[in-house]
Design an enzyme around this catalytic site. Sequence first.
Site, PDB file in Angstrom:
ATOM      1  N   HIS A  81      -8.460  -1.047   5.577  1.00  0.00           N
ATOM      2  CA  HIS A  81      -8.856  -2.352   6.127  1.00  0.00           C
ATOM      3  C   HIS A  81      -9.283  -3.255   4.965  1.00  0.00           C
ATOM      4  O   HIS A  81     -10.065  -2.825   4.109  1.00  0.00           O
ATOM      5  CB  HIS A  81      -9.991  -2.190   7.137  1.00  0.00           C
ATOM      6  N   ILE A 118      -2.715   2.304  17.837  1.00  0.00           N
ATOM      7  CA  ILE A 118      -2.341   3.723  17.917  1.00  0.00           C
ATOM      8  C   ILE A 118      -2.807   4.295  19.261  1.00  0.00           C
ATOM      9  O   ILE A 118      -3.984   4.194  19.605  1.00  0.00           O
ATOM     10  CB  ILE A 118      -2.967   4.517  16.732  1.00  0.00           C
ATOM     11  N   ASN A 159      -6.870   4.760   7.815  1.00  0.00           N
ATOM     12  CA  ASN A 159      -6.438   3.361   7.846  1.00  0.00           C
ATOM     13  C   ASN A 159      -7.056   2.626   6.664  1.00  0.00           C
ATOM     14  O   ASN A 159      -8.168   2.945   6.244  1.00  0.00           O
ATOM     15  CB  ASN A 159      -6.926   2.718   9.152  1.00  0.00           C
ATOM     16  N   LEU A 213       0.366  -2.592  12.222  1.00  0.00           N
ATOM     17  CA  LEU A 213      -0.229  -3.499  13.209  1.00  0.00           C
ATOM     18  C   LEU A 213      -0.124  -2.991  14.649  1.00  0.00           C
ATOM     19  O   LEU A 213      -0.501  -3.685  15.585  1.00  0.00           O
ATOM     20  CB  LEU A 213       0.412  -4.894  13.089  1.00  0.00           C
ATOM     21  N   ASP A 266     -11.468  -0.095  13.950  1.00  0.00           N
ATOM     22  CA  ASP A 266     -12.181  -0.061  12.659  1.00  0.00           C
ATOM     23  C   ASP A 266     -13.569   0.570  12.765  1.00  0.00           C
ATOM     24  O   ASP A 266     -14.489   0.201  12.033  1.00  0.00           O
ATOM     25  CB  ASP A 266     -12.293  -1.475  12.051  1.00  0.00           C
ATOM     26  N   ASN A 277       0.842  -1.211   0.000  1.00  0.00           N
ATOM     27  CA  ASN A 277       0.000   0.000   0.000  1.00  0.00           C
ATOM     28  C   ASN A 277       0.871   1.253   0.000  1.00  0.00           C
ATOM     29  O   ASN A 277       0.545   2.233  -0.672  1.00  0.00           O
ATOM     30  CB  ASN A 277      -0.964  -0.001   1.193  1.00  0.00           C
TER      31      ASN A 277
HETATM   32  C1  GAR Z   1      -3.140  -4.900   3.788  1.00  0.00           C
HETATM   33  O1  GAR Z   1      -3.922  -5.909   3.192  1.00  0.00           O
HETATM   34  C2  GAR Z   1      -3.975  -4.076   4.726  1.00  0.00           C
HETATM   35  O2  GAR Z   1      -5.282  -3.887   4.270  1.00  0.00           O
HETATM   36  C3  GAR Z   1      -3.940  -4.918   5.965  1.00  0.00           C
HETATM   37  O3  GAR Z   1      -2.606  -5.363   6.045  1.00  0.00           O
HETATM   38  C4  GAR Z   1      -2.083  -5.513   4.721  1.00  0.00           C
HETATM   39  C5  GAR Z   1      -0.748  -4.809   4.630  1.00  0.00           C
HETATM   40  O4  GAR Z   1      -0.128  -5.047   3.394  1.00  0.00           O
HETATM   41  N1  GAR Z   1      -4.345  -4.167   7.126  1.00  0.00           N
HETATM   42  C6  GAR Z   1      -5.102  -4.669   8.104  1.00  0.00           C
HETATM   43  O5  GAR Z   1      -5.481  -5.822   8.133  1.00  0.00           O
HETATM   44  C7  GAR Z   1      -5.467  -3.671   9.203  1.00  0.00           C
HETATM   45  N2  GAR Z   1      -6.533  -4.190  10.014  1.00  0.00           N
HETATM   46  P1  GAR Z   1       1.041  -4.115   2.842  1.00  0.00           P
HETATM   47  O6  GAR Z   1       2.110  -4.005   3.939  1.00  0.00           O
HETATM   48  O7  GAR Z   1       1.554  -4.870   1.656  1.00  0.00           O
HETATM   49  O8  GAR Z   1       0.460  -2.785   2.470  1.00  0.00           O
END
Ligand code: GAR
Length: 208
Positions: A110, A94, A108, A91, A151, A14
């Site tokens: 999700h 905050i 954020n 993760l 969330d 992301n």
């Molecule tokens: C992503 O899929 C994001 O949506 C998720 O962690 C992944 C990180 O991937 N976030 C959550 O689950 C938050 N509750 P990345 O490091 O490749 O962006």
Amino acid sequence: MLKLAVLVSGGGTNLQAIIDGIEAGTISNARIEVVISNNKNAYALTRAKEHGIEAKAVSPKDFPSRDAFNDALFEALTDREIDLVVLAGCLVVIPGKIIKYFRNRIINIHPALIPSFCGKGYYGLKVHEKALERGVKVTGATVHFVDEGTDTGPIILQKAVEIQDDDTPEKLQLRVMKEAEWVIMPKAIDLIANDKITMEDGRVKIRR
Ligand code: GAR
């Protein structure tokens, strides 16, 4: 120019979508001031460095207490006069002090359509495992402002993704990223950077 801090914990795809958006001009009026990871080994930090962006590790392991870690994270953001904090696969819980100081200035991503498959314990691959277990036909991703709950903050953008018969959690995770997360996260930042977002009665309104 909106100054962003992107908070990460892992691979940083992301983050990459945001970097690409800024470089391509699909995100305007924003620059990434710093990328902060709680995990020193996160590949996201390498991605930041490769693009000349400050990459900083702030790990709870390096502090005597959670409060000391929280203060260090707070200072890393306020010292740089950050305008928008972007949680991109972050993760870390905050701390309330940061949420209060940056009210409606933390977003954020999700990997589900909130309010489905969200809240405590729903992160990463687990979200997709639960969606497949439940047998939903549509899932997706959500960008939202961060409040004190998990969330629960105001929703900015969502995008749906259809489940396929041969989906595994891993296949679904990748498709949700490609079709939804990497699209709506850069888009949300562009909207905020260009003053297109207002709040009315706790809900997000987008000026088109
Ligand atoms: C992503 O899929 C994001 O949506 C998720 O962690 C992944 C990180 O991937 N976030 C959550 O689950 C938050 N509750 P990345 O490091 O490749 O962006």
